[in-house]
Design an enzyme around this catalytic site. Structure first.
Site, PDB file in Angstrom:
ATOM      1  CG  ASP A  91      -4.894   0.848  10.775  1.00 18.28           C
ATOM      2  OD1 ASP A  91      -5.189   0.948  11.812  1.00 18.28           O
ATOM      3  OD2 ASP A  91      -4.348   0.100  10.078  1.00 18.28           O
ATOM      4  NE  ARG A 109      -2.425   1.301  12.201  1.00 18.15           N
ATOM      5  CZ  ARG A 109      -1.382   0.782  11.788  1.00 18.15           C
ATOM      6  NH1 ARG A 109       0.105   1.045  12.050  1.00 18.15           N
ATOM      7  NH2 ARG A 109      -1.487  -0.167  10.573  1.00 18.15           N
ATOM      8  CG  ASP A 126      -1.948  -0.996   1.083  1.00 15.76           C
ATOM      9  OD1 ASP A 126      -2.427  -1.235   0.379  1.00 15.76           O
ATOM     10  OD2 ASP A 126      -2.280  -1.568   2.184  1.00 15.76           O
TER      11      ASP A 126
HETATM   12  N1  ARG Z   1      -8.210  -5.280  12.283  1.00 12.74           N
HETATM   13  C1  ARG Z   1      -7.105  -4.610  13.210  1.00 12.74           C
HETATM   14  C2  ARG Z   1      -7.507  -3.251  13.620  1.00 12.74           C
HETATM   15  O1  ARG Z   1      -8.253  -2.721  13.143  1.00 12.74           O
HETATM   16  C3  ARG Z   1      -5.881  -4.753  12.495  1.00 12.74           C
HETATM   17  C4  ARG Z   1      -5.550  -4.134  11.230  1.00 12.74           C
HETATM   18  C5  ARG Z   1      -4.219  -4.696  10.907  1.00 12.74           C
HETATM   19  N2  ARG Z   1      -3.855  -3.965   9.619  1.00 12.74           N
HETATM   20  C6  ARG Z   1      -3.315  -4.812   8.588  1.00 12.74           C
HETATM   21  N3  ARG Z   1      -2.657  -4.047   7.620  1.00 12.74           N
HETATM   22  N4  ARG Z   1      -3.140  -5.935   8.744  1.00 12.74           N
HETATM   23  O2  ARG Z   1      -7.027  -3.002  14.808  1.00 12.74           O
END
Ligand code: ARG
Length: 394
Positions: free
Chosen positions: A122, A93, A13
């Site tokens: 995120d 984050r 990404d």
């Molecule tokens: N679902 C999890 C969260 O929102 C993890 C997201 C992980 N991101 C990834 N690119 N695998 O906290």
């Protein structure tokens, strides 16, 4: 040319983002990788990728200790779990966003970019923190172009972007845990293959022999494992190693994302599960019944706020203040037995324990004189008795 700081991991990404920002947004790209305890090569990877793809500047910021002490330890102190997930990605984050804002200020950048897609959590977490802490513009190229993963891969190939090797899954890793998403894992009817795991042994491969470890806490924070005093980062690493070795901390779940989508998520969070379990056991010894009930509300609310990216919501701070006061007495030790994927608290002690062996003992007859209970028992559930008589009795 406008300057943009891109939160960069060197994955698919964010690698695609670099080129899009240069080509389509016509910006000077500064990449930044925030070290929140991902493995060594995950720090090197963005450095090399930035060079290869050709960015104007690359920063690596070491935020490991801050992440451990001010974020992961808060997860322990609040026993925060979102639907069973210890929030390893979510807790990182706001810290990553804060560090990116600092670089944007230093570089006089007009814009901050992130590589989030438009379906995940995120984007909310990064943008909430960036907007609170800065006035820069925010762009999310993958989201702007509504790209699928396959389209991203094609774009990468066409633009000579080195394709990250783990392209089948989307992995996010830091000191507190590993999140594995995408590919065949998206389908909940398909069992997660063994090869997604890196931190935890399978039950079959875990040692035959059980291991007992002792964790010492001071004011709700773990400070020693088996008598050895460790820094927050080293302590979490050690907890990950020990619990991972015994196959503890694999989570395979259906999760409710912020936008309401249900998604199949896989996590490896051995240290988090070990430390939270031990911590919660110590609280049970120290807290009053009212505090225990209240602490459950704190855990629930805290987890929701962190999951939803409400890091700067004042309630989050309020909860920390109340909880930190409660944690003043969460000092003591806990012994845990690990064996073949199981984790069991076996003993615990605290100088602030409210457990009084003398009064609870079947052998005591002085501290609590049983006869004095007669009156207390007699009127117990007086409303239930009244209700039964009025409504149920013929
Ligand atoms: N679902 C999890 C969260 O929102 C993890 C997201 C992980 N991101 C990834 N690119 N695998 O906290």
């Amino acid at each position: 040319m406008e300057k943009v700081v891109l939160a960069f991991s060197g994955g698919l990404d964010t690698s695609v983002c670099v080129k899009l920002l240069q080509e389509k947004y016509d910006m000077e790209v500064i990449t930044a990788c925030v070290d929140v305890g991902q493995p060594e090569d995950e720090i090197k990877k963005p450095e090399l990728a930035a060079e290869k793809i050709g960015t104007d500047k690359h920063y690596t910021i070491d935020a490991k200790e801050e992440f451990a002490k001010d974020y992961a330890f808060r997860c322990i102190k609040t026993n925060a779990l979102y639907e069973g997930y210890p929030l390893s990605t979510a807790f990182a984050r706001p810290l990553i966003a804060k560090k990116i804002v600092e670089i944007a200020e230093k570089e006089n950048a007009t814009t901050i970019a992130h590589g989030c897609t438009g379906k995940g959590n995120d984007q909310f977490r990064f943008e909430a923190t960036i907007r609170a802490e800065s006035d820069v513009n925010i762009v999310a190229p993958v989201r702007d172009y509504n790209l699928t993963r396959t389209e991203e891969q094609d774009y990468a190939r066409e633009h000579g972007i080195p394709l990250p090797s783990e392209k089948i899954y989307s992995i996010d890793e830091n000191l507190w845990g590993r999140s594995i998403e995408g590919g065949l894992l998206e389908d909940p009817t398909v069992e997660a293959p063994e090869d997604i795991y890196e931190w935890t042994k399978s039950i079959d491969d875990a040692p035959e022999e059980a291991q007992v470890i002792k964790i010492e806490f001071v004011k709700g924070e773990p400070v020693k494992i088996d008598g050895e005093e460790l820094s927050p980062v080293d302590l979490i690493r050690k907890a990950n190693e020990i619990a991972g070795e015994h196959g503890v901390g694999r989570i395979d779940m259906i999760e409710d994302r912020i936008i309401g989508l249900k998604s199949r998520e896989n996590y490896e969070t051995p240290g988090a599960i070990l430390l939270i379990t031990a911590h919660a056991a110590l609280e049970k010894l120290v807290f009053s019944r009212e505090e225990i009930k209240f602490a459950e509300n704190i855990s629930q609310k805290y987890a929701e706020l962190v999951y939803d990216g409400y890091w700067n919501e004042p309630l989050r701070e309020d909860l920390d203040i109340v909880n930190d006061h409660m944690q003043e007495r969460v000092t003591g030790w806990v012994e845990v037995r690990l064996h073949k994927g199981s984790l069991k608290v076996i003993t615990k002690q605290s100088p602030y324990s409210l457990h009084n062996l003398d009064s609870v003992s079947f052998e005591d007859k002085e501290i609590i004189d049983q006869r004095e209970m007669i009156g207390m028992v007699k009127y117990h559930d007086i409303q239930g008795a009244e209700y039964f008589k009025v409504n149920k009795k013929e």
